[in-house]
Design an enzyme around this catalytic site. Structure first.
Site: not given
Ligand code: PLP
Length: 382
Positions: A184
């Site tokens: 991210k």
């Molecule tokens: C990455 C992501 C999540 C989950 O996040 P984590 O930190 O991996 O638990 C949820 N929704 C979307 C759209 C994502 O890209």
């Protein structure tokens, strides 16, 4: 051929990040100490929101949001099918039922018309996913949710730093969820946050991340008391001080990184336009894109190669790509449970056969992007 494998996404950690974590390691508080509220405060300042609750992942953040609105069995939550399974699972953690919405065929963002068609007396909330880093159409979605007393939750795991009509992601829905997974915009290794304007929801989520207990260790120590009470069933969803210190350090670089992501997108746009059957996703003029992903559609008929062939060909050239996402309603778990099947969300299903996420991260260079574009043009015979 370049021998370095270029992953579709990757984190960037510098010496300041390392020092920030080491300072916490040498301090008295490894978890639930001062870095947690500092990180929350910095995110609040960055987004212009009053309340932020740091938790152990984006998934935990989604779960905390679902719990805070009192979601329970018998309730329905409308969620786009073009998303990561965590956006759907959070509904099920609370014993409620996810209702899969189709997406706009051009942007792959949740379609307000599809949401309208799925409303029932049991609908309690709508989750919008800011797919790829572009914000959903929040004006249209709020028009649907506000008048009916529904909660609008933004899964903004792709859109930290994006904005909609001049307003930042984080300020657009009743509750907004971010993830700090390494792919991210900024990372805490694992981590997430929920932000909201609503002080009551924030209080509930703070308790939820800490077993449902109403005070935290640091507060008790400051107040000189050992007493605490548990009022609701919660979890250990805390984010450690080590991780929050990393988050604070990463956040300082966010705007520079988003600008770089936009430069990469422009590099792709310039180098890849007018290849027959090869189309970057459409962008809405109302949204300032944060480019978590750079998604293209590969139309095999015109491009001369399927999406899967292109994926494999690029891999042989050490270029990593990915597919975001398998439409959620097609996963066996949901099919077995809710009898969902192909045909339920035609736009998402059609897109699924064609979409490919090209390498996109603040850790890659513009020349990396040019290498990717060059390989794609060559494979297309352009
Ligand atoms: C990455 C992501 C999540 C989950 O996040 P984590 O930190 O991996 O638990 C949820 N929704 C979307 C759209 C994502 O890209």
């Amino acid at each position: 051929m370049n021998s370095d494998f270029l992953p579709y996404a990757r984190q960037l950690i510098d010496d300041d990040d390392v020092d920030a974590v080491l300072n916490v390691l040498r301090s008295a508080w490894l978890t639930t100490g001062p870095s947690v509220s500092q990180f929350e405060q910095r995110v609040c300042e960055y987004l212009g929101v009053p309340h932020a609750v740091a938790v152990s992942s984006g998934t935990a953040a989604l779960h905390a949001a679902m719990s805070a609105i009192g979601l329970g069995s018998g309730d329905e939550v409308i969620v786009p099918s073009m998303t990561f399974v965590a956006s759907v699972n959070c509904v099920m953690y609370q014993g409620a039922r996810p209702v899969f919405s189709d997406v706009d065929p051009d942007t792959l963002l949740i379609s307000p018309q599809s949401v309208r068609n799925l409303l029932t007396p049991r609908t309690k909330a709508v989750i919008a996913v800011d797919y790829a880093g572009q914000t959903a159409d929040y004006d249209a979605l709020l028009e649907i949710t506000k008048s009916r007393g529904l909660t609008l939750i933004a899964d903004a795991c792709h859109s930290l730093g994006a904005s909609y009509k001049g307003r930042k992601a984080g300020t657009l829905a009743n509750l907004t969820v971010f993830s700090f997974h390494p792919v991210k915009h900024i990372t805490t290794a694992e981590g997430g946050m929920v932000v909201t304007q609503d002080p009551g929801l924030a209080i509930r989520m703070r308790a939820f991340r800490n077993h449902g207990i109403t005070t935290e260790v640091l507060d008790r120590e400051r107040l000189g008391t050992w007493y605490y009470e548990m009022w609701d069933l919660g979890f250990n969803y805390r984010l450690s001080d080590l991780q929050c210190a990393l988050g604070i350090s990463q956040l300082k670089k966010l705007d520079v990184w988003i600008a770089h992501r936009r430069d990469i997108a422009r590099t792709y746009d310039d180098a890849l336009h007018r290849i027959p059957g090869f189309e970057p996703l459409k962008r809405a003029s109302s949204s300032e894109h944060a480019f978590h992903l750079y998604v293209v559609r590969v139309r095999a008929g015109q491009y001369g190669m399927t999406r899967d062939d292109l994926y494999r060909q690029l891999r042989t050239q050490n270029i990593g790509t990915n597919v975001h996402y398998i439409p959620a309603h097609l996963h066996p778990y949901y099919r077995n449970r809710f009898s969902t099947a192909p045909g339920l969300c035609p736009n998402a299903e059609m897109a699924y056969s064609e979409i490919l996420s090209l390498p996109m991260s603040h850790a890659m260079s513009l020349s990396d992007a040019k290498r990717v574009a060059g390989a794609i043009r060559e494979l297309a015979g352009c």
